[in-house]
Design a protein around this motif. Structure first.
Motif, PDB file in Angstrom:
ATOM      1  N   TRP A  68      72.622  47.400  77.736  1.00  0.00           N
ATOM      2  CA  TRP A  68      72.916  46.716  76.480  1.00  0.00           C
ATOM      3  C   TRP A  68      73.068  47.696  75.319  1.00  0.00           C
ATOM      4  N   THR A  69      72.383  48.818  75.324  1.00  0.00           N
ATOM      5  CA  THR A  69      72.457  49.741  74.199  1.00  0.00           C
ATOM      6  C   THR A  69      73.841  50.347  74.058  1.00  0.00           C
ATOM      7  N   ARG A  81      69.453  47.250  62.847  1.00  0.00           N
ATOM      8  CA  ARG A  81      69.121  45.834  63.064  1.00  0.00           C
ATOM      9  C   ARG A  81      69.055  45.518  64.551  1.00  0.00           C
ATOM     10  N   ASP A  82      69.985  46.075  65.334  1.00  0.00           N
ATOM     11  CA  ASP A  82      69.944  45.881  66.788  1.00  0.00           C
ATOM     12  C   ASP A  82      68.639  46.414  67.366  1.00  0.00           C
ATOM     13  N   TYR A 121      62.073  51.743  66.339  1.00  0.00           N
ATOM     14  CA  TYR A 121      61.758  50.760  67.378  1.00  0.00           C
ATOM     15  C   TYR A 121      61.380  49.465  66.683  1.00  0.00           C
ATOM     16  N   ASP A 122      61.333  48.377  67.428  1.00  0.00           N
ATOM     17  CA  ASP A 122      60.984  47.112  66.791  1.00  0.00           C
ATOM     18  C   ASP A 122      59.534  47.194  66.322  1.00  0.00           C
ATOM     19  N   ALA A 169      65.739  46.780  65.736  1.00  0.00           N
ATOM     20  CA  ALA A 169      64.652  45.916  65.271  1.00  0.00           C
ATOM     21  C   ALA A 169      64.606  44.601  66.045  1.00  0.00           C
ATOM     22  N   ASP A 170      65.769  44.120  66.478  1.00  0.00           N
ATOM     23  CA  ASP A 170      65.837  42.866  67.231  1.00  0.00           C
ATOM     24  C   ASP A 170      65.658  43.072  68.732  1.00  0.00           C
ATOM     25  N   GLY A 171      65.421  44.308  69.163  1.00  0.00           N
ATOM     26  CA  GLY A 171      65.233  44.591  70.586  1.00  0.00           C
ATOM     27  C   GLY A 171      66.525  44.706  71.358  1.00  0.00           C
ATOM     28  N   GLY A 172      67.650  44.900  70.648  1.00  0.00           N
ATOM     29  CA  GLY A 172      68.946  44.961  71.310  1.00  0.00           C
ATOM     30  C   GLY A 172      69.485  46.358  71.546  1.00  0.00           C
TER      31      GLY A 172
END
Length: 117
Positions: A17-18, A62-63, A85-86, A65-68
């Motif tokens: 996903w990253t 933001r990705d 990291y989140d 922070a949202d775990g994405g």
């Protein structure tokens, strides 16, 4: 600027996903150094790299922070590293003086725990 991103649990270089969070990235390496074994097979990590400025660093953060996304960002000479990291971030600087100056400037952002975690 360098952005190094990690995906794990991928069976092939196309998975993860990253990688989708970083346009213009290229595959850097695959690692089995910390492979996890699941019910099917050993699972490793893929690392993606981008070495030019990002157009949307805010979106990437933001990705994270949202775990994405899982990324480490550093200067062109890697004299500093920012690892968000989140829930927070780690900042690695070349000298104790630079670290202490950054900590003073952003005291309100720091953890209130004695160990800084």
């Amino acid at each position: 600027m360098w952005v190094i991103a990690e995906d794990w649990d991928g069976r092939t270089i196309e998975s993860g996903w990253t990688r989708d969070a970083i346009l213009g990235r290229w595959p850097w390496r695959r690692s089995h150094d910390f492979a996890v074994t699941d019910e099917l097979a050993a699972v490793g990590s893929f690392y993606w790299v981008r070495s030019s400025p990002l157009q949307d660093l805010g979106g990437l953060l933001r990705d994270v922070a949202d775990g994405g996304a899982n990324v480490v960002i550093g200067g062109h000479d890697l004299s500093w590293v920012y690892a968000p990291y989140d829930g927070g971030a780690d900042v690695i600087l070349p000298t104790r003086a630079e670290r202490d100056a950054l900590a003073r400037r952003h005291r309100r952002w720091r953890s209130t725990r004695r160990d800084g975690l």
